[in-house]
Design a protein around this motif. Structure first.
Motif, PDB file in Angstrom:
ATOM      1  N   LYS A  46       0.818  -1.220   0.000  1.00  0.00           N
ATOM      2  CA  LYS A  46       0.000   0.000   0.000  1.00  0.00           C
ATOM      3  C   LYS A  46       0.847   1.263   0.000  1.00  0.00           C
ATOM      4  CE  LYS A  46      -2.303  -1.146   3.680  1.00  0.00           C
ATOM      5  NZ  LYS A  46      -3.270  -1.087   4.803  1.00  0.00           N
ATOM      6  N   ASP A  47       2.043   1.197   0.564  1.00  0.00           N
ATOM      7  CA  ASP A  47       2.857   2.401   0.732  1.00  0.00           C
ATOM      8  C   ASP A  47       3.666   2.778  -0.511  1.00  0.00           C
ATOM      9  OD1 ASP A  47       1.956   2.620   3.336  1.00  0.00           O
ATOM     10  OD2 ASP A  47       3.599   1.404   4.137  1.00  0.00           O
ATOM     11  N   PHE A  48       3.664   1.937  -1.537  1.00  0.00           N
ATOM     12  CA  PHE A  48       4.448   2.220  -2.741  1.00  0.00           C
ATOM     13  C   PHE A  48       3.519   2.780  -3.818  1.00  0.00           C
ATOM     14  CE2 PHE A  48       7.128   0.978  -6.472  1.00  0.00           C
ATOM     15  CZ  PHE A  48       8.273   1.664  -6.094  1.00  0.00           C
ATOM     16  N   SER A  93       2.433   6.106 -12.082  1.00  0.00           N
ATOM     17  CA  SER A  93       1.863   6.498 -10.801  1.00  0.00           C
ATOM     18  C   SER A  93       0.505   5.831 -10.602  1.00  0.00           C
ATOM     19  CB  SER A  93       1.705   8.019 -10.733  1.00  0.00           C
ATOM     20  OG  SER A  93       0.909   8.406  -9.638  1.00  0.00           O
ATOM     21  N   VAL A  94       0.287   5.253  -9.435  1.00  0.00           N
ATOM     22  CA  VAL A  94      -1.006   4.645  -9.116  1.00  0.00           C
ATOM     23  C   VAL A  94      -2.099   5.712  -9.121  1.00  0.00           C
ATOM     24  CG1 VAL A  94      -2.320   3.463  -7.313  1.00  0.00           C
ATOM     25  CG2 VAL A  94       0.034   2.768  -7.791  1.00  0.00           C
ATOM     26  N   LYS A  95      -1.745   6.914  -8.709  1.00  0.00           N
ATOM     27  CA  LYS A  95      -2.722   7.997  -8.545  1.00  0.00           C
ATOM     28  C   LYS A  95      -3.315   8.458  -9.865  1.00  0.00           C
ATOM     29  CE  LYS A  95      -3.133  12.664  -6.626  1.00  0.00           C
ATOM     30  NZ  LYS A  95      -2.410  13.772  -5.942  1.00  0.00           N
ATOM     31  N   ASP A  96      -2.457   8.773 -10.849  1.00  0.00           N
ATOM     32  CA  ASP A  96      -2.973   9.373 -12.095  1.00  0.00           C
ATOM     33  C   ASP A  96      -2.374   8.756 -13.361  1.00  0.00           C
ATOM     34  OD1 ASP A  96      -0.399  10.313 -12.004  1.00  0.00           O
ATOM     35  OD2 ASP A  96      -0.933  12.413 -11.692  1.00  0.00           O
TER      36      ASP A  96
END
Length: 573
Positions: A46-48, A93-96
């Motif tokens: 989860k932290d990566f 990036s997981v985010k975008d």
């Protein structure tokens, strides 16, 4: 052997083969591969915040290998090229879903496909990248217009050939001598020399700095970075072979990347891979040449390339000047002068972490230069058979700090923040000798050090001599000349080669060491102060200290033996 679980891509295949020693590479490449494998495991946590997009990587490889070669045969990427491109474009990036790496450094010996790799990156950026959807800018920069055009022209040739086979590409791409345009997205690629004014107004999504080793400053890097501020999906790519200036911005960049690869520095968004020899002596072993020349893995080019390298090495050996072949063929930074005191690569081998110096013996050397120039205090702490070296410098600003930074090629402002130097606060710009004295006192008191000697060059030392005398510090006058300095200078270098000299990668001290040139006369060798205008004050101060402590461990052993004899009662009648 590692347990290998292959993904359906050539990136992990390369990493696994490197780590299993199926492919011969240097330590830095192994570290880059190890980083990739560890990050693959991290993406499940989860932290990566990044993941590896295997599907995207395979699409990019498929597209690149559709590009026609000049001989009409299909293009086939080498595994090391897959590793580089896969890392740069696969990690997202997981985010975008933007790219993970916004900066990269790629370095290998000449004739290993550097220009080809840059051109491929330009094509990927222009035609495949989707963020931003319009107005992407690819800038090929170098110190000369000719160098900047090399990758641009290769990119243009590739797209010309592809246009001849693809109606879609032919309708989409417009190619001119100074610009390649993508009509569909209003994006473009241009070659530019590294004149800061020529870069104004650009907001690159991909900024390439080619042959950065010849740059004397970081201006081009800073301009490109400032233009990328509004581009969250940008990539700054530094691609170069090593150079003859061991104090160049590129060498500093390589050192930083080396620290990232070794784990000493953390930078999740900086990708780096450096193909080089692990040891200079490996130039004598042809099996190791592939470490700096990864294209030797290609059987079709290996024979011709190997013979060319072999010829270069043989010629340089006969002429007893290996500097050129070490830099260009083996990607090792070397000084151009053969009479350098210590090479950058030899000095780098002595780098270590700081030990606990509390309560230890210390020898302090001081070199006072002109009051408006550079003054240095260097010290040596003997611990367990090794000499640990460090230094601190004072920077005068009488003729302006900015001009001094440009002249010396050292960013004194950032190094002051790191604690390596002190920029004078006096309005006159001259160095405050009271501050030099206070610094030495703090160093001693805060670490409870046992001062064996304060070692000094008597020239211009009068302002500080009385201060140290009043405090009762033991003083050691070091006369400057070959008779005094010959043996310590030679012995210091010999102990470095033998692993007994250690340091903490102090940038100013390293700069000073690599710029020190030897002068030879009938009495031996000495650092030539007159010949080199670069700042060598820290190494002068260090050798002053070494004159007094050179025989420290020999004396300690003699004292122990004397004490043992006395304790055994050998002198009792």
């Amino acid at each position: 052997m590692r347990l290998v679980i292959y993904l359906n891509n050539r990136v992990q295949e390369y990493a696994d083969k490197v780590l299993n020693n199926e492919i011969i590479t240097c330590t830095k490449v192994k570290q880059a591969c190890d980083r990739f494998i560890k990050d693959l495991a991290k993406q499940r946590t989860k932290d990566f915040p990044y993941y590896f997009n295997e599907e995207l990587v395979n699409k990019i490889f498929h597209f690149v290998e559709l590009l026609p070669r000049t001989d009409g045969k299909p293009l086939k990427l080498e595994l090391f090229q897959c590793f580089i491109l896969g890392n740069l474009y696969g990690w997202r990036s997981v985010k975008d879903d933007s790219r993970r790496f916004n900066r990269c450094l790629l370095s290998f010996a000449r004739k290993n496909g550097k220009t080809f790799l840059i051109a491929i990156m330009g094509i990927i950026e222009l035609l495949l990248e989707k963020d931003p959807p319009r107005g992407r800018q690819v800038l090929f920069t170098a110190n000369s217009s000719k160098q900047a055009h090399l990758a641009f022209d290769m990119m243009a040739d590739q797209l010309h050939l592809l246009s001849g086979q693809s109606k879609i590409v032919r309708q989409r791409v417009k190619i001119n001598k100074q610009i390649i345009e993508d009509r569909k997205t209003n994006s473009f690629a241009v070659p530019l020399a590294t004149d800061k004014s020529s870069l104004d107004g650009y907001n690159p999504t991909l900024g390439v700095v080619d042959e950065f080793h010849s740059s004397k400053n970081r201006d081009i890097i800073n301009v490109l970075k400032s233009g990328m501020v509004q581009q969250p999906n940008s990539l700054l790519a530094i691609i170069s072979t090593a150079g003859f200036n061991t104090n160049s911005p590129f060498k500093e960049e390589c050192d930083y990347v080396s620290d990232i690869l070794s784990g000493e520095e953390q930078s999740d968004r900086y990708f780096g891979v450096i193909y080089t020899l692990d040891d200079k002596e490996e130039v004598n072993n042809p099996d190791c040449w592939i470490k700096a020349n990864p294209l030797l893995s290609n059987n079709k080019v290996r024979d011709t390339m190997f013979e060319q390298i072999k010829s270069d090495v043989e010629v340089e050996m006969k002429q007893e000047n290996m500097v050129n072949v070490m830099v260009k063929n083996m990607n090792v930074f070397m000084q151009a002068q053969e009479d350098s005191f210590i090479s950058a690569s030899d000095w780098e081998k002595g780098k270590t972490k700081r030990p606990n110096i509390k309560g230890k013996d210390i020898y302090i050397g001081i070199d006072l230069s002109k009051s408006n120039d550079l003054t240095a205090v260097s010290w040596i702490i003997p611990i367990n058979g090794k000499f640990y070296c460090d230094s601190h410098s004072w920077v005068g600003t009488h003729y302006g700090l900015e001009s001094k930074i440009k002249r010396d090629g050292i960013d004194y402002i950032s190094l002051e923040h790191k604690g390596e130097c002190t920029i004078t606060k006096l309005d006159s710009g001259v160095i405050d000798y009271d501050d030099v004295f206070s610094y030495v006192q703090r160093l001693i008191l805060e670490n409870e050090l046992n001062v064996k000697y304060i070692c000094y060059d008597p020239w211009n030392f009068a302002p500080l001599l009385t201060k140290f005398e009043k405090e009762g510090y033991p003083l050691f006058e070091v006369r400057q000349g070959t008779k005094t300095m010959n043996i310590p200078t030679r012995d210091f270098r010999e102990k470095l080669y033998n692993g007994k000299i250690k340091h903490y990668n102090n940038k100013i001290l390293s700069y000073s060491i690599s710029n020190a040139i030897l002068k030879v006369d009938n009495n031996g060798v000495i650092i030539d102060k007159a010949r080199n205008s670069n700042r060598i004050d820290p190494v002068d101060a260090l050798l002053n200290a070494y004159v007094a402590c050179m025989n420290y461990f020999d004396n300690e052993e003699a004292n122990k033996q004397r004490e043992e004899i006395i304790n055994q009662g050998a002198f009792i009648f």
